[in-house]
Write a protein that holds these residues in place. Sequence first.
Motif, PDB file in Angstrom:
ATOM      1  N   PRO A   1       0.826  -1.204   0.000  1.00  0.00           N
ATOM      2  CA  PRO A   1       0.000   0.000   0.000  1.00  0.00           C
ATOM      3  C   PRO A   1       0.861   1.255   0.000  1.00  0.00           C
ATOM      4  O   PRO A   1       1.985   1.254   0.468  1.00  0.00           O
ATOM      5  CB  PRO A   1      -0.798  -0.112   1.298  1.00  0.00           C
ATOM      6  CG  PRO A   1      -0.046  -1.053   2.157  1.00  0.00           C
ATOM      7  CD  PRO A   1       0.719  -1.960   1.257  1.00  0.00           C
ATOM      8  N   LEU A   2       0.305   2.316  -0.555  1.00  0.00           N
ATOM      9  CA  LEU A   2       0.974   3.609  -0.585  1.00  0.00           C
ATOM     10  C   LEU A   2       0.495   4.451   0.596  1.00  0.00           C
ATOM     11  O   LEU A   2      -0.444   4.082   1.293  1.00  0.00           O
ATOM     12  CB  LEU A   2       0.614   4.328  -1.880  1.00  0.00           C
ATOM     13  CG  LEU A   2       0.957   3.593  -3.173  1.00  0.00           C
ATOM     14  CD1 LEU A   2       0.355   4.322  -4.354  1.00  0.00           C
ATOM     15  CD2 LEU A   2       2.460   3.489  -3.328  1.00  0.00           C
ATOM     16  N   SER A   3       1.117   5.596   0.748  1.00  0.00           N
ATOM     17  CA  SER A   3       0.595   6.535   1.747  1.00  0.00           C
ATOM     18  C   SER A   3      -0.695   7.134   1.193  1.00  0.00           C
ATOM     19  O   SER A   3      -0.896   7.191  -0.021  1.00  0.00           O
ATOM     20  CB  SER A   3       1.618   7.633   2.017  1.00  0.00           C
ATOM     21  OG  SER A   3       1.622   8.554   0.946  1.00  0.00           O
ATOM     22  N   PRO A   4      -1.593   7.593   2.084  1.00  0.00           N
ATOM     23  CA  PRO A   4      -2.844   8.189   1.606  1.00  0.00           C
ATOM     24  C   PRO A   4      -2.602   9.323   0.599  1.00  0.00           C
ATOM     25  O   PRO A   4      -3.310   9.428  -0.403  1.00  0.00           O
ATOM     26  CB  PRO A   4      -3.477   8.722   2.894  1.00  0.00           C
ATOM     27  CG  PRO A   4      -2.947   7.827   3.971  1.00  0.00           C
ATOM     28  CD  PRO A   4      -1.541   7.509   3.559  1.00  0.00           C
ATOM     29  N   LEU A   5      -1.587  10.135   0.851  1.00  0.00           N
ATOM     30  CA  LEU A   5      -1.309  11.247  -0.063  1.00  0.00           C
ATOM     31  C   LEU A   5      -0.865  10.747  -1.435  1.00  0.00           C
ATOM     32  O   LEU A   5      -1.319  11.242  -2.472  1.00  0.00           O
ATOM     33  CB  LEU A   5      -0.239  12.166   0.551  1.00  0.00           C
ATOM     34  CG  LEU A   5       0.205  13.363  -0.292  1.00  0.00           C
ATOM     35  CD1 LEU A   5      -0.961  14.273  -0.638  1.00  0.00           C
ATOM     36  CD2 LEU A   5       1.288  14.147   0.458  1.00  0.00           C
ATOM     37  N   GLN A   6       0.010   9.737  -1.453  1.00  0.00           N
ATOM     38  CA  GLN A   6       0.450   9.157  -2.730  1.00  0.00           C
ATOM     39  C   GLN A   6      -0.713   8.550  -3.490  1.00  0.00           C
ATOM     40  O   GLN A   6      -0.811   8.671  -4.702  1.00  0.00           O
ATOM     41  CB  GLN A   6       1.483   8.065  -2.484  1.00  0.00           C
ATOM     42  CG  GLN A   6       2.909   8.551  -2.338  1.00  0.00           C
ATOM     43  CD  GLN A   6       3.834   7.361  -2.156  1.00  0.00           C
ATOM     44  OE1 GLN A   6       3.678   6.598  -1.203  1.00  0.00           O
ATOM     45  NE2 GLN A   6       4.764   7.193  -3.072  1.00  0.00           N
TER      46      GLN A   6
ATOM     47  N   PRO B   1      -7.686   1.184   5.404  1.00  0.00           N
ATOM     48  CA  PRO B   1      -7.308   2.386   6.161  1.00  0.00           C
ATOM     49  C   PRO B   1      -6.671   3.491   5.317  1.00  0.00           C
ATOM     50  O   PRO B   1      -7.060   4.662   5.432  1.00  0.00           O
ATOM     51  CB  PRO B   1      -6.325   1.848   7.202  1.00  0.00           C
ATOM     52  CG  PRO B   1      -6.724   0.415   7.398  1.00  0.00           C
ATOM     53  CD  PRO B   1      -7.182  -0.049   6.048  1.00  0.00           C
ATOM     54  N   TRP B   2      -5.729   3.156   4.468  1.00  0.00           N
ATOM     55  CA  TRP B   2      -5.040   4.215   3.712  1.00  0.00           C
ATOM     56  C   TRP B   2      -5.946   4.807   2.635  1.00  0.00           C
ATOM     57  O   TRP B   2      -5.808   5.981   2.274  1.00  0.00           O
ATOM     58  CB  TRP B   2      -3.728   3.703   3.097  1.00  0.00           C
ATOM     59  CG  TRP B   2      -3.803   2.326   2.504  1.00  0.00           C
ATOM     60  CD1 TRP B   2      -3.644   1.143   3.167  1.00  0.00           C
ATOM     61  CD2 TRP B   2      -4.083   1.983   1.149  1.00  0.00           C
ATOM     62  NE1 TRP B   2      -3.803   0.084   2.304  1.00  0.00           N
ATOM     63  CE2 TRP B   2      -4.058   0.563   1.052  1.00  0.00           C
ATOM     64  CE3 TRP B   2      -4.329   2.726  -0.002  1.00  0.00           C
ATOM     65  CZ2 TRP B   2      -4.287  -0.116  -0.139  1.00  0.00           C
ATOM     66  CZ3 TRP B   2      -4.560   2.052  -1.190  1.00  0.00           C
ATOM     67  CH2 TRP B   2      -4.548   0.645  -1.256  1.00  0.00           C
ATOM     68  N   MET B   3      -6.906   4.008   2.130  1.00  0.00           N
ATOM     69  CA  MET B   3      -7.854   4.554   1.164  1.00  0.00           C
ATOM     70  C   MET B   3      -8.886   5.437   1.873  1.00  0.00           C
ATOM     71  O   MET B   3      -9.249   6.505   1.380  1.00  0.00           O
ATOM     72  CB  MET B   3      -8.540   3.412   0.406  1.00  0.00           C
ATOM     73  CG  MET B   3      -9.482   3.861  -0.692  1.00  0.00           C
ATOM     74  SD  MET B   3      -8.738   4.947  -1.946  1.00  0.00           S
ATOM     75  CE  MET B   3      -8.125   3.752  -3.149  1.00  0.00           C
ATOM     76  N   SER B   4      -9.330   4.985   3.047  1.00  0.00           N
ATOM     77  CA  SER B   4     -10.292   5.788   3.811  1.00  0.00           C
ATOM     78  C   SER B   4      -9.673   7.127   4.205  1.00  0.00           C
ATOM     79  O   SER B   4     -10.330   8.167   4.160  1.00  0.00           O
ATOM     80  CB  SER B   4     -10.740   5.038   5.076  1.00  0.00           C
ATOM     81  OG  SER B   4     -11.376   3.830   4.727  1.00  0.00           O
ATOM     82  N   GLU B   5      -8.378   7.079   4.589  1.00  0.00           N
ATOM     83  CA  GLU B   5      -7.731   8.328   4.978  1.00  0.00           C
ATOM     84  C   GLU B   5      -7.563   9.235   3.754  1.00  0.00           C
ATOM     85  O   GLU B   5      -7.786  10.450   3.827  1.00  0.00           O
ATOM     86  CB  GLU B   5      -6.374   8.052   5.622  1.00  0.00           C
ATOM     87  CG  GLU B   5      -5.837   9.274   6.367  1.00  0.00           C
ATOM     88  CD  GLU B   5      -4.454   9.039   6.971  1.00  0.00           C
ATOM     89  OE1 GLU B   5      -4.128   7.874   7.300  1.00  0.00           O
ATOM     90  OE2 GLU B   5      -3.704  10.035   7.090  1.00  0.00           O
TER      91      GLU B   5
END
Lengths: 277, 277
Positions: A30-35, A146-150
């Motif tokens: 997974p990537l960071s939410p910003l990425q 989680p990272w997509m929700s964020e």
Amino acid sequence: MDAVKECLRNFPKEARELYLNDAVPYLDGPLSPLQVYREWIGPNKPCIIRNAFSDWPALSKWNPTYLREKVGSKVISVAVTPNGYADAVNGDRFVMPEERQMTFSSLLDIIEGKVKSNGVFYVQKQCSNLTEELPELTGDVQTHIPWMSEALGKHPDAVNFWLGEKSAVTSKLYQPATYRQKEDGNFETVDEEDSTKVPWIPLDPLNPDYERYPSYKLAKPVRCIVKAGEMLYLPSLWFHHVQQSHGCIAVNFWYDMEYDIKYNYFQLVESLTNAVG
Amino acid sequence: MDAVKECLRNFPKEARELYLNDAVPYLDGPLSPLQVYREWIGPNKPCIIRNAFSDWPALSKWNPTYLREKVGSKVISVAVTPNGYADAVNGDRFVMPEERQMTFSSLLDIIEGKVKSNGVFYVQKQCSNLTEELPELTGDVQTHIPWMSEALGKHPDAVNFWLGEKSAVTSKLYQPATYRQKEDGNFETVDEEDSTKVPWIPLDPLNPDYERYPSYKLAKPVRCIVKAGEMLYLPSLWFHHVQQSHGCIAVNFWYDMEYDIKYNYFQLVESLTNAVG
């Protein structure tokens, strides 16, 4: 008018030159939410993410024995069709699948080939059936990404459990934003109410009717294979078609799209293609 | 063809219904990089951010005395015009400003009214003149906007120092991505080479010629006032016009746009408007 048609024909070509990939790229983890936002959500490009849910117990636990034990006696709603095509256009009408109520165990009997049955069986709901109808299984997965929700600043609007045998396909191409679920108990034929609101597309991408839909010759479908443990990010407004290589389970996290600049542009293109015929 | 025109006329109306604001919203303080991306960069909407650079020494330090002391003897390039219009269309040509070399002190003499001079003087460069030509002043500001750089995943492509008197205006509307700076030493007339690459628009929004440009009647400009200590986020591909209420300094952080889905759509609309005439 020819100039307008030329503009519309050039548009997807330029999209491919500017930013679209010919194939769906694979990301490792997974990537960071910003990425995620900057590289995939913003540009509205699909990708396949590996190792995004390696910690889910479902990956090792979900087999017929376990599922029979946990949810075998639960009654679920299964789409049944004679040919696997859950929606098929017939003249100016389309036929919806029979929505059959059956226990999870009886469905597994059919999927596993223990019981012979006419028709193709597919659990493919959009009503958050995983969290609503099968809460016993939610401990084996996460109820959101989680990272997509964020990235999106919200939780999924639906979490769906899909289980189908090899022949099950989605023959419908649709705009996620306007997708509607009918809850009919039996086979029936239903009039298409409003083609802009229920955009069932009467073209089978596995067997396109070029005589009726000559423009489809210009389409350049992007194909990808999503394997066990992989996650597909499918952006909003991408027409899509799904086939399965064998009986399998998928968990679908549905985040409602934003009606923003991209939707605004999408609508323009849609209205223009209608205008030029 | 009327249907196509109707589509194009409806497009901005729908944009306003779907996601655009009638006025530029004010935000109190900088956002997180993710919020900036999700709420402003992604939807391509402008906003004004307050308290975004309260810690800059420039806010209290930059006055004529300080600037004379720090950079008074430096020679800078100033755009000089008879009327404040740095570029004005004349027939099928446009006139660029004289680019006059002068010391910062001599410019301040004129801006402060200590020296009378014909013409309107404006320092408004796009060549990163703050970091390249006035490095003595960079300690008073930041050389990038940290949360914007993090959101976009890159540093600004140019940081510009703009200083102008009241009458200085930008009369040009342009696509940031294709903006080009000419370095002519004197007044001259230059042929417009290629209207898609140098999109100077011969319309003065302060005095529009509706007879020549009747479609401009349909334009709904969004107006905003940016005060000292406030920051305007101006998205890519927004045609814009700037006036000053009095002599003032601005620092411009230029982040090159991405040639992505939004640019793809923008080009479609541009080519369609050309096609329908």
